[in-house]
Design a protein around this motif. Sequence first.
Motif, PDB file in Angstrom:
ATOM      1  N   TRP A  30      11.776   3.812  -1.261  1.00  0.00           N
ATOM      2  CA  TRP A  30      12.126   2.559  -0.588  1.00  0.00           C
ATOM      3  C   TRP A  30      11.894   2.668   0.919  1.00  0.00           C
ATOM      4  O   TRP A  30      11.324   1.769   1.541  1.00  0.00           O
ATOM      5  CB  TRP A  30      13.588   2.224  -0.875  1.00  0.00           C
ATOM      6  N   LEU A  31      12.322   3.789   1.496  1.00  0.00           N
ATOM      7  CA  LEU A  31      12.109   3.998   2.927  1.00  0.00           C
ATOM      8  C   LEU A  31      10.618   4.085   3.252  1.00  0.00           C
ATOM      9  O   LEU A  31      10.167   3.593   4.293  1.00  0.00           O
ATOM     10  CB  LEU A  31      12.822   5.271   3.386  1.00  0.00           C
ATOM     11  N   LEU A  32       9.867   4.694   2.347  1.00  0.00           N
ATOM     12  CA  LEU A  32       8.423   4.811   2.537  1.00  0.00           C
ATOM     13  C   LEU A  32       7.771   3.429   2.572  1.00  0.00           C
ATOM     14  O   LEU A  32       6.859   3.186   3.370  1.00  0.00           O
ATOM     15  CB  LEU A  32       7.826   5.655   1.418  1.00  0.00           C
ATOM     16  N   GLU A  33       8.227   2.525   1.717  1.00  0.00           N
ATOM     17  CA  GLU A  33       7.697   1.163   1.703  1.00  0.00           C
ATOM     18  C   GLU A  33       7.997   0.447   3.013  1.00  0.00           C
ATOM     19  O   GLU A  33       7.142  -0.268   3.554  1.00  0.00           O
ATOM     20  CB  GLU A  33       8.281   0.392   0.522  1.00  0.00           C
ATOM     21  N   ILE A  34       9.198   0.639   3.545  1.00  0.00           N
ATOM     22  CA  ILE A  34       9.549   0.025   4.829  1.00  0.00           C
ATOM     23  C   ILE A  34       8.689   0.597   5.949  1.00  0.00           C
ATOM     24  O   ILE A  34       8.165  -0.140   6.792  1.00  0.00           O
ATOM     25  CB  ILE A  34      11.043   0.235   5.128  1.00  0.00           C
ATOM     26  N   VAL A  35       8.536   1.918   5.940  1.00  0.00           N
ATOM     27  CA  VAL A  35       7.693   2.558   6.958  1.00  0.00           C
ATOM     28  C   VAL A  35       6.258   2.048   6.864  1.00  0.00           C
ATOM     29  O   VAL A  35       5.612   1.779   7.880  1.00  0.00           O
ATOM     30  CB  VAL A  35       7.736   4.093   6.805  1.00  0.00           C
ATOM     31  N   GLY A  36       5.759   1.895   5.628  1.00  0.00           N
ATOM     32  CA  GLY A  36       4.406   1.367   5.444  1.00  0.00           C
ATOM     33  C   GLY A  36       4.265  -0.025   6.024  1.00  0.00           C
ATOM     34  O   GLY A  36       3.264  -0.341   6.683  1.00  0.00           O
ATOM     35  N   VAL A  44      10.102  -2.925  -1.538  1.00  0.00           N
ATOM     36  CA  VAL A  44      11.316  -3.145  -0.744  1.00  0.00           C
ATOM     37  C   VAL A  44      12.356  -3.969  -1.502  1.00  0.00           C
ATOM     38  O   VAL A  44      13.516  -3.587  -1.627  1.00  0.00           O
ATOM     39  CB  VAL A  44      10.995  -3.822   0.618  1.00  0.00           C
ATOM     40  N   ILE A  45      11.943  -5.119  -2.061  1.00  0.00           N
ATOM     41  CA  ILE A  45      12.878  -6.079  -2.640  1.00  0.00           C
ATOM     42  C   ILE A  45      13.515  -5.571  -3.929  1.00  0.00           C
ATOM     43  O   ILE A  45      14.734  -5.679  -4.117  1.00  0.00           O
ATOM     44  CB  ILE A  45      12.178  -7.427  -2.883  1.00  0.00           C
ATOM     45  N   SER A  46      12.708  -5.030  -4.849  1.00  0.00           N
ATOM     46  CA  SER A  46      13.238  -4.607  -6.149  1.00  0.00           C
ATOM     47  C   SER A  46      14.343  -3.558  -5.991  1.00  0.00           C
ATOM     48  O   SER A  46      15.359  -3.599  -6.694  1.00  0.00           O
ATOM     49  CB  SER A  46      12.123  -4.050  -7.033  1.00  0.00           C
ATOM     50  N   ILE A 101       0.839  -1.203   0.000  1.00  0.00           N
ATOM     51  CA  ILE A 101       0.000   0.000   0.000  1.00  0.00           C
ATOM     52  C   ILE A 101       0.875   1.254   0.000  1.00  0.00           C
ATOM     53  O   ILE A 101       0.570   2.242  -0.681  1.00  0.00           O
ATOM     54  CB  ILE A 101      -0.937  -0.001   1.226  1.00  0.00           C
ATOM     55  N   ALA A 102       1.979   1.207   0.733  1.00  0.00           N
ATOM     56  CA  ALA A 102       2.886   2.354   0.762  1.00  0.00           C
ATOM     57  C   ALA A 102       3.492   2.615  -0.610  1.00  0.00           C
ATOM     58  O   ALA A 102       3.738   3.760  -0.983  1.00  0.00           O
ATOM     59  CB  ALA A 102       3.984   2.130   1.797  1.00  0.00           C
ATOM     60  N   SER A 103       3.727   1.544  -1.371  1.00  0.00           N
ATOM     61  CA  SER A 103       4.238   1.697  -2.734  1.00  0.00           C
ATOM     62  C   SER A 103       3.233   2.464  -3.593  1.00  0.00           C
ATOM     63  O   SER A 103       3.604   3.329  -4.399  1.00  0.00           O
ATOM     64  CB  SER A 103       4.516   0.321  -3.352  1.00  0.00           C
ATOM     65  N   PHE A 104       1.952   2.164  -3.397  1.00  0.00           N
ATOM     66  CA  PHE A 104       0.895   2.902  -4.111  1.00  0.00           C
ATOM     67  C   PHE A 104       0.837   4.351  -3.635  1.00  0.00           C
ATOM     68  O   PHE A 104       0.674   5.278  -4.441  1.00  0.00           O
ATOM     69  CB  PHE A 104      -0.452   2.221  -3.887  1.00  0.00           C
ATOM     70  N   ILE A 105       0.999   4.554  -2.330  1.00  0.00           N
ATOM     71  CA  ILE A 105       0.976   5.910  -1.780  1.00  0.00           C
ATOM     72  C   ILE A 105       2.118   6.742  -2.366  1.00  0.00           C
ATOM     73  O   ILE A 105       1.976   7.949  -2.584  1.00  0.00           O
ATOM     74  CB  ILE A 105       1.064   5.869  -0.242  1.00  0.00           C
TER      75      ILE A 105
END
Length: 254
Positions: free
Chosen positions: A79-85, A57-59, A18-22
């Motif tokens: 990337w950091l946003l995805e981890i935070v999500g 995160v992975i890619s 979801i964070a990736s979409f955000i």
Amino acid sequence: MSVITFLYIYAFVFGACIASFINVVIYRLPLGIPISKGRSRCDSCGTQLKWYDLIPVISYVIYRGKCHYCGAKIGIRGWLLEIVGGLLGCLCFYHYGLSLMTIASFILAEILIAVTFIDVDTMEIPNQLVVATGIMAILFAFIDPTVSLVSRVIGFFIVSAPMLGLCYIKEGAFGGGDIKLIAMLGFLLGTVNVLVGTFIAIISAGIYAIILLATKNTKLQAHMAFGPFLSAGCFIALLYGSQLLHTYLALYGL
């Protein structure tokens, strides 16, 4: 693997997705690009990215923070946003368990992340995100019976009205987006928690401003995005407002 471990892994993966979409929302919304328009492309070479280029995160780790096609560097913020999500997904699950509140609080967190980054980038809070926060506020009124309707109505005005009044006294004291956002959050949180959240926001914003002035990274009359502090403060208040208030009052023997 225990069930609880699986649920935490699922919460992290779901949160990162979801964070990736955000991250897409943060990029497209200020530019007026429809969120659903086309797939993501590399900003440097314009190549349309494949699904395996967008694994949260992975890619980024696999391609070492570079475009798979042209080798251009990709900013680490996404990337950091995805981890935070992912971590927020785990936090919401830890706090509320298997309930609608877990999903609702996580969605709110993601909306507030979008508010935070867009406000930092543009010094504006889009009305679309204010409306989204308002929809969540209405949803919380149905799924969170611990806050009365009276408290929610008072919460709508108790911070937003003084902020609006200050704008008449000193032009530009607060942005219109800040006022609308705290009104929606006030209805969502209720009287007590919106005050706790605003207190956290004011203190943290003040500390940040002092650091900027001390390091000469800003001027005294410079404007600063307040949305990120309101977002963080109110989300903390949602999860831990009562505990923080009781701890604070206990310091004075109350």
